[in-house]
Design a protein around this motif. Structure first.
Motif, mmCIF file in Angstrom:
data_model
loop_
_atom_site.group_PDB
_atom_site.id
_atom_site.type_symbol
_atom_site.label_atom_id
_atom_site.label_comp_id
_atom_site.label_asym_id
_atom_site.label_seq_id
_atom_site.Cartn_x
_atom_site.Cartn_y
_atom_site.Cartn_z
ATOM 1 N N UNK A 1 0.832 -13.977 -8.244
ATOM 2 C CA UNK A 1 2.041 -14.804 -8.181
ATOM 3 C C UNK A 1 2.132 -15.719 -9.391
ATOM 4 N N UNK A 2 1.020 -16.349 -9.758
ATOM 5 C CA UNK A 2 1.038 -17.260 -10.899
ATOM 6 C C UNK A 2 1.245 -16.515 -12.216
ATOM 7 N N UNK A 3 0.701 -15.324 -12.321
ATOM 8 C CA UNK A 3 0.909 -14.552 -13.558
ATOM 9 C C UNK A 3 2.389 -14.256 -13.790
ATOM 10 N N UNK A 4 3.131 -14.120 -12.707
ATOM 11 C CA UNK A 4 4.560 -13.858 -12.823
ATOM 12 C C UNK A 4 5.374 -15.127 -13.011
ATOM 13 N N UNK A 5 4.746 -16.272 -12.849
ATOM 14 C CA UNK A 5 5.470 -17.534 -12.994
ATOM 15 C C UNK A 5 5.959 -18.128 -11.690
ATOM 16 N N UNK A 6 5.507 -17.583 -10.560
ATOM 17 C CA UNK A 6 5.849 -18.146 -9.257
ATOM 18 C C UNK A 6 4.937 -19.335 -8.955
ATOM 19 N N UNK A 7 5.419 -20.256 -8.136
ATOM 20 C CA UNK A 7 4.536 -21.232 -7.530
ATOM 21 C C UNK A 7 3.721 -20.499 -6.462
ATOM 22 N N UNK A 8 2.533 -20.984 -6.148
ATOM 23 C CA UNK A 8 1.678 -20.298 -5.176
ATOM 24 C C UNK A 8 1.046 -21.293 -4.222
ATOM 25 N N UNK A 9 0.999 -20.908 -2.969
ATOM 26 C CA UNK A 9 0.305 -21.681 -1.942
ATOM 27 C C UNK A 9 -0.886 -20.861 -1.479
ATOM 28 N N UNK A 10 -2.053 -21.464 -1.515
ATOM 29 C CA UNK A 10 -3.297 -20.814 -1.109
ATOM 30 C C UNK A 10 -3.728 -21.390 0.231
ATOM 31 N N UNK A 11 -3.728 -20.563 1.277
ATOM 32 C CA UNK A 11 -4.208 -20.970 2.593
ATOM 33 C C UNK A 11 -5.708 -20.750 2.604
ATOM 34 N N UNK A 12 -6.470 -21.822 2.483
ATOM 35 C CA UNK A 12 -7.923 -21.687 2.336
ATOM 36 C C UNK A 12 -8.613 -22.944 2.833
ATOM 37 N N UNK B 1 0.806 -1.215 0.000
ATOM 38 C CA UNK B 1 0.000 0.000 0.000
ATOM 39 C C UNK B 1 0.834 1.257 0.000
ATOM 40 N N UNK B 2 1.947 1.224 0.708
ATOM 41 C CA UNK B 2 2.821 2.388 0.762
ATOM 42 C C UNK B 2 3.556 2.608 -0.552
ATOM 43 N N UNK B 3 3.590 1.572 -1.400
ATOM 44 C CA UNK B 3 4.145 1.716 -2.749
ATOM 45 C C UNK B 3 3.104 2.263 -3.723
ATOM 46 N N UNK B 4 1.855 2.476 -3.240
ATOM 47 C CA UNK B 4 0.726 2.837 -4.097
ATOM 48 C C UNK B 4 0.473 1.739 -5.128
ATOM 49 N N UNK B 5 0.760 0.495 -4.738
ATOM 50 C CA UNK B 5 0.594 -0.636 -5.655
ATOM 51 C C UNK B 5 0.133 -1.857 -4.876
ATOM 52 N N UNK B 6 -1.061 -1.795 -4.248
ATOM 53 C CA UNK B 6 -1.502 -2.948 -3.461
ATOM 54 C C UNK B 6 -1.725 -4.172 -4.340
ATOM 55 N N UNK B 7 -1.449 -5.334 -3.748
ATOM 56 C CA UNK B 7 -1.762 -6.577 -4.457
ATOM 57 C C UNK B 7 -3.237 -6.555 -4.849
ATOM 58 N N UNK B 8 -3.580 -7.020 -6.055
ATOM 59 C CA UNK B 8 -2.838 -7.916 -6.947
ATOM 60 C C UNK B 8 -1.879 -7.250 -7.930
ATOM 61 N N UNK B 9 -1.542 -5.985 -7.756
ATOM 62 C CA UNK B 9 -0.541 -5.354 -8.605
ATOM 63 C C UNK B 9 0.743 -6.193 -8.561
ATOM 64 N N UNK B 10 1.393 -6.329 -9.685
ATOM 65 C CA UNK B 10 2.605 -7.151 -9.763
ATOM 66 C C UNK B 10 3.815 -6.490 -9.115
ATOM 67 N N UNK B 11 3.770 -5.161 -8.953
ATOM 68 C CA UNK B 11 4.975 -4.449 -8.535
ATOM 69 C C UNK B 11 5.529 -4.860 -7.169
ATOM 70 N N UNK B 12 4.698 -5.097 -6.148
ATOM 71 C CA UNK B 12 5.305 -5.541 -4.886
ATOM 72 C C UNK B 12 5.986 -6.901 -4.993
ATOM 73 N N UNK B 13 5.440 -7.796 -5.819
ATOM 74 C CA UNK B 13 6.079 -9.089 -6.030
ATOM 75 C C UNK B 13 7.413 -8.907 -6.749
ATOM 76 N N UNK B 14 7.406 -8.071 -7.788
ATOM 77 C CA UNK B 14 8.635 -7.832 -8.536
ATOM 78 C C UNK B 14 9.696 -7.160 -7.664
ATOM 79 N N UNK B 15 9.258 -6.247 -6.788
ATOM 80 C CA UNK B 15 10.210 -5.593 -5.883
ATOM 81 C C UNK B 15 10.837 -6.605 -4.937
ATOM 82 N N UNK B 16 10.022 -7.506 -4.403
ATOM 83 C CA UNK B 16 10.548 -8.522 -3.494
ATOM 84 C C UNK B 16 11.512 -9.449 -4.215
ATOM 85 N N UNK B 17 11.136 -9.902 -5.401
ATOM 86 C CA UNK B 17 11.994 -10.815 -6.149
ATOM 87 C C UNK B 17 13.321 -10.151 -6.515
ATOM 88 N N UNK B 18 13.263 -8.870 -6.875
ATOM 89 C CA UNK B 18 14.499 -8.159 -7.214
ATOM 90 C C UNK B 18 15.422 -8.073 -6.007
#
Length: 247
Positions: free
Chosen positions: A206-217, A166-183
């Motif tokens: 996560x899947x759109x970027x090609x990551x594996x994903x675990x869903x806690x549900x 949220x502080x990045x102005x890019x809350x999930x599902x935006x790809x940017x926080x995932x890309x920032x973490x991966x970088x």
């Protein structure tokens, strides 16, 4: 020697590493009740107490509605929950009759109370030893839409990378926080696993970027390739071992 296919694991926080519903209920009512009482005392000491108390004039539902309105008016801030809360409180306090300087002061004080309550979380008992063990094998990061500051929690030592979307102005599902973490983890998406409770905000991006994903549900449904459902975070180490053995 066989190299593990996973290099990094990223985690959502709320409702993944702890149950957040009760935390937010206590926090929401707790800081608003505190503000109502503290403000009444302050105004009473000044001989300025209005006929109706703040929470009578502006019930909690009015505060929630003001936050939603601000999120619509400022879409870039829609995930910056602390900003939305403090700005909404200041507006209501001005509507209550406080001068702007006092409204800003009391809004800030109420947010200090909010953040103190917000960080009274109890991670699932399995989380600490699990992160300790995983941290010896993988690079770990947290990615959250919430306003928990991981640095205020004991768990922060397990997360050298912590992304507040949220502080990045890019809350999930935006790809940017995932890309920032991966970088920052220096890891390709194909070598990373994301763990979260939200299908929309965790699994899909996560899947759109090609990551594996675990869903806690709780729901036991058919899942696409690359998505793994767990009923509880405690099951994660067993899943990771299974994934590693398949490679």
């Amino acid at each position: 020697m066989t190299t593990a296919f996973l290099q990094a694991i990223t985690f959502d926080l709320d409702d993944t590493l702890w149950d957040n519903h009760g935390v937010m209920e206590r926090t929401e009512t707790g800081h608003y009740t505190w503000l109502d009482a503290a403000l009444a005392d302050w105004l009473g000491q000044r001989g300025e107490a209005p006929a109706a108390r703040f929470a009578e004039r502006f019930p909690l539902a009015a505060y929630q509605a003001r936050r939603l309105d601000l999120a619509r008016r400022y879409p870039l801030r829609r995930g910056d929950f602390s900003w939305l809360r403090e700005r909404a409180l200041a507006a209501l306090l001005e509507g209550y009759g406080l001068p702007r300087s006092a409204a800003l002061l009391w809004a800030a004080r109420a947010m200090q109370r909010f953040m103190a309550l917000r960080h009274e979380v109890s991670p699932h008992p399995e989380v600490e030893p699990m992160l300790e063990a995983l941290g010896r094998r993988y690079r770990l990061a947290s990615i959250t839409n919430g306003n928990v500051d991981i640095r205020r929690l004991a768990l922060h030592r397990h997360f050298p990378v912590a992304i507040a979307a949220g502080e990045m102005f890019a809350p999930k599902p935006d790809a940017r926080p995932f890309l920032a973490a991966l970088a920052r983890l220096d890891t390709a998406p194909s070598r990373a696993l994301h763990v979260g409770d939200s299908w929309k905000e965790d699994v899909l991006p996560a899947r759109r970027l090609g990551m594996q994903a675990v869903w806690i549900a709780g729901a036991d449904v058919g899942l696409p390739t690359g998505v793994h459902r767990l009923a509880h975070i405690r099951e994660l180490p067993e899943l990771i071992e299974w994934l590693e053995k398949r490679r």
